[in-house]
Design an enzyme around this catalytic site. Structure first.
Site, PDB file in Angstrom:
ATOM      1  N   ARG A 186      67.271  70.195   5.534  1.00 15.30           N
ATOM      2  CA  ARG A 186      67.965  69.194   6.385  1.00 15.30           C
ATOM      3  C   ARG A 186      66.896  68.693   7.522  1.00 15.30           C
ATOM      4  O   ARG A 186      66.751  68.898   8.754  1.00 15.30           O
ATOM      5  CB  ARG A 186      69.088  69.561   7.058  1.00 15.30           C
ATOM      6  CG  ARG A 186      70.215  69.846   6.419  1.00 15.30           C
ATOM      7  CD  ARG A 186      71.677  69.986   7.150  1.00 15.30           C
ATOM      8  NE  ARG A 186      72.806  69.857   6.453  1.00 15.30           N
ATOM      9  CZ  ARG A 186      73.942  69.947   7.118  1.00 15.30           C
ATOM     10  NH1 ARG A 186      74.273  70.346   8.306  1.00 15.30           N
ATOM     11  NH2 ARG A 186      75.113  69.733   6.069  1.00 15.30           N
ATOM     12  N   GLN A 232      66.698  63.409   3.778  1.00 16.39           N
ATOM     13  CA  GLN A 232      68.186  62.814   4.001  1.00 16.39           C
ATOM     14  C   GLN A 232      68.320  61.906   2.820  1.00 16.39           C
ATOM     15  O   GLN A 232      69.477  62.173   2.292  1.00 16.39           O
ATOM     16  CB  GLN A 232      68.042  61.924   5.254  1.00 16.39           C
ATOM     17  CG  GLN A 232      68.332  62.763   6.554  1.00 16.39           C
ATOM     18  CD  GLN A 232      68.313  61.956   7.849  1.00 16.39           C
ATOM     19  OE1 GLN A 232      67.972  60.751   7.586  1.00 16.39           O
ATOM     20  NE2 GLN A 232      68.653  62.349   8.777  1.00 16.39           N
ATOM     21  N   ASP A 271      69.644  64.239  -0.151  1.00 21.46           N
ATOM     22  CA  ASP A 271      70.795  65.058   0.483  1.00 21.46           C
ATOM     23  C   ASP A 271      72.179  64.898  -0.491  1.00 21.46           C
ATOM     24  O   ASP A 271      72.899  64.196  -0.104  1.00 21.46           O
ATOM     25  CB  ASP A 271      71.087  65.133   1.752  1.00 21.46           C
ATOM     26  CG  ASP A 271      72.030  66.139   2.356  1.00 21.46           C
ATOM     27  OD1 ASP A 271      72.410  66.940   1.469  1.00 21.46           O
ATOM     28  OD2 ASP A 271      72.180  66.179   3.384  1.00 21.46           O
ATOM     29  N   SER A 286      75.545  65.917   1.090  1.00 24.87           N
ATOM     30  CA  SER A 286      76.131  65.275   1.979  1.00 24.87           C
ATOM     31  C   SER A 286      76.408  63.909   1.415  1.00 24.87           C
ATOM     32  O   SER A 286      77.915  63.434   1.811  1.00 24.87           O
ATOM     33  CB  SER A 286      74.959  64.450   3.300  1.00 24.87           C
ATOM     34  OG  SER A 286      74.558  65.648   3.998  1.00 24.87           O
ATOM     35  N   TYR A 339      74.171  74.311  10.391  1.00 24.54           N
ATOM     36  CA  TYR A 339      75.573  75.049   9.792  1.00 24.54           C
ATOM     37  C   TYR A 339      76.247  76.050  10.677  1.00 24.54           C
ATOM     38  O   TYR A 339      75.744  76.456  11.916  1.00 24.54           O
ATOM     39  CB  TYR A 339      75.083  75.949   8.624  1.00 24.54           C
ATOM     40  CG  TYR A 339      74.464  75.064   7.663  1.00 24.54           C
ATOM     41  CD1 TYR A 339      75.224  74.229   6.523  1.00 24.54           C
ATOM     42  CD2 TYR A 339      73.081  75.190   7.129  1.00 24.54           C
ATOM     43  CE1 TYR A 339      74.593  73.619   5.525  1.00 24.54           C
ATOM     44  CE2 TYR A 339      72.510  74.280   6.424  1.00 24.54           C
ATOM     45  CZ  TYR A 339      73.449  73.538   5.483  1.00 24.54           C
ATOM     46  OH  TYR A 339      72.812  72.673   4.558  1.00 24.54           O
TER      47      TYR A 339
END
Length: 348
Positions: free
Chosen positions: A122, A127, A130, A133, A230
């Site tokens: 992350r 991004q 990902d 996500s 997390y």
């Protein structure tokens, strides 16, 4: 350089690892792209569109992956698929290694180099790569759509000449990417939404979407997040306090969506059978963690279970229920990663 896109072997998997959009981009980088016929059919991408983007269409997976330098997948290849892969090929996809050591070892013995996209760090640069996500976002949306389908009543408050229809009460457990999208979707549909999470940072995010935050906010709660963002596993004492608060709150809800997952571990049990029994007739629970053991006692993978007058929805592959959107985002994630491996000057 040859990039292969085979059809997913798992019958539950409706997504595809490349779309005509990303195929065109790969071809622009100098790659030869081979797509198995109907690989994108369940995501509404037809062979003609892949061919127009510059791909070669072949009939079988064996022909698609033969001599491929890179194989793009949604799910980890199974033993039957591995037979056709060239030793040294790069396989990019969701590998799901935890608890599947035998399957991972089989890939290693086949001489493959596997990239597990779900383990992408992350960081800002990653991004756009990902996959967790992008897919969780759609899963959260679909959870509310499925809940509304099974609920049998309207979600928003409606004032009519015949009287008022009260707004549905929706409770979302876990305010990660999936949970936040579930909150946003339920709010857009007019429900009264509450949510809970063990991470302190989630409170502001939940409230910014117009939902009310529910949690035991003690000292342990304030330290319940890892450096990577997390949730940590909470102590038994905290779990007991939170369970008592949630149990009382769940009684008043029409729809509950659970999204709690801990990387590398079974999903935590959030809703007991007693809590299910306490819910009002016609209520619906949607368990997004059902493939990891489930957050809801009584949830069964791939089924909608009726526990008395309450429905427990346990659909598999929730993003795949809106495969066209899920594939489009997933394919872009994979392109963003693979593009960094290509020498653009020499096109290799």
């Amino acid at each position: 350089m040859k990039i292969a896109v085979p059809t997913e072997a798992d019958k539950v998997e409706t997504r595809v690892a490349a779309t005509p959009e990303t195929v065109k981009k790969f071809v622009g980088l100098g790659a030869e792209v081979v797509v198995q016929s109907r690989a994108g059919a369940r995501s509404r991408f037809i062979d003609d569109d892949y061919a127009a983007a510059g791909a070669t269409i072949v009939k079988t997976a064996a022909k698609a992956v033969a001599d491929a330098d890179i194989v793009l997948k949604v799910r980890r290849p199974d033993d039957v698929e591995l037979i056709n892969f060239r030793k040294g090929s790069l396989v990019v996809g969701i590998m799901d290694p935890y608890g599947n050591e035998v399957a991972v070892k089989a890939m290693a013995e086949a001489g493959l180099v596997a990239f597990a996209m779900e383990l992408m760090p992350r960081i800002t640069r990653a991004q756009v790569m990902d996959v967790l996500s992008s897919q969780a976002n759609l899963a959260g949306y679909q959870a509310i759509i499925d809940a509304a389908e099974n609920y049998g009543r309207a979600l928003p408050m409606m004032m009519t000449a015949a009287g008022t229809v009260p707004a549905a009460r929706v409770f979302v457990m876990g305010a990660g990417v999936a949970g936040l999208q579930a909150i946003a979707t339920a709010r857009r549909l007019g429900a009264v939404v509450t949510a809970t999470d063990v991470r302190p940072a989630a409170k502001e995010q939940v409230e910014s979407l117009g939902a009310k935050f529910i949690a035991v906010e003690d000292e342990e709660f304030k330290q319940a997040e890892t450096a990577a963002g997390y949730a940590k596993e909470m102590s038994k004492a905290y779990q007991a306090k939170q369970a008592a608060l949630v149990a009382e709150h769940v009684k008043k809800q029409d729809i509950v969506v659970t999204t709690a997952l801990i990387p590398g571990r079974p999903a935590p049990r959030l809703i007991s059978k007693e809590m299910v029994a306490s819910m009002r007739a016609g209520s619906v629970l949607v368990d997004l963690a059902v493939e990891r053991g489930g957050n809801v006692e009584g949830a069964r993978p791939g089924e909608v279970v009726e526990a008395g007058d309450v429905k427990i929805v346990g659909h598999l592959n929730m993003p795949g229920r809106i495969a066209a959107s899920a594939s489009a985002l997933y394919a872009r994630n994979l392109y963003a990663f693979v593009e960094t491996l290509i020498d653009k000057q020499n096109k290799t």
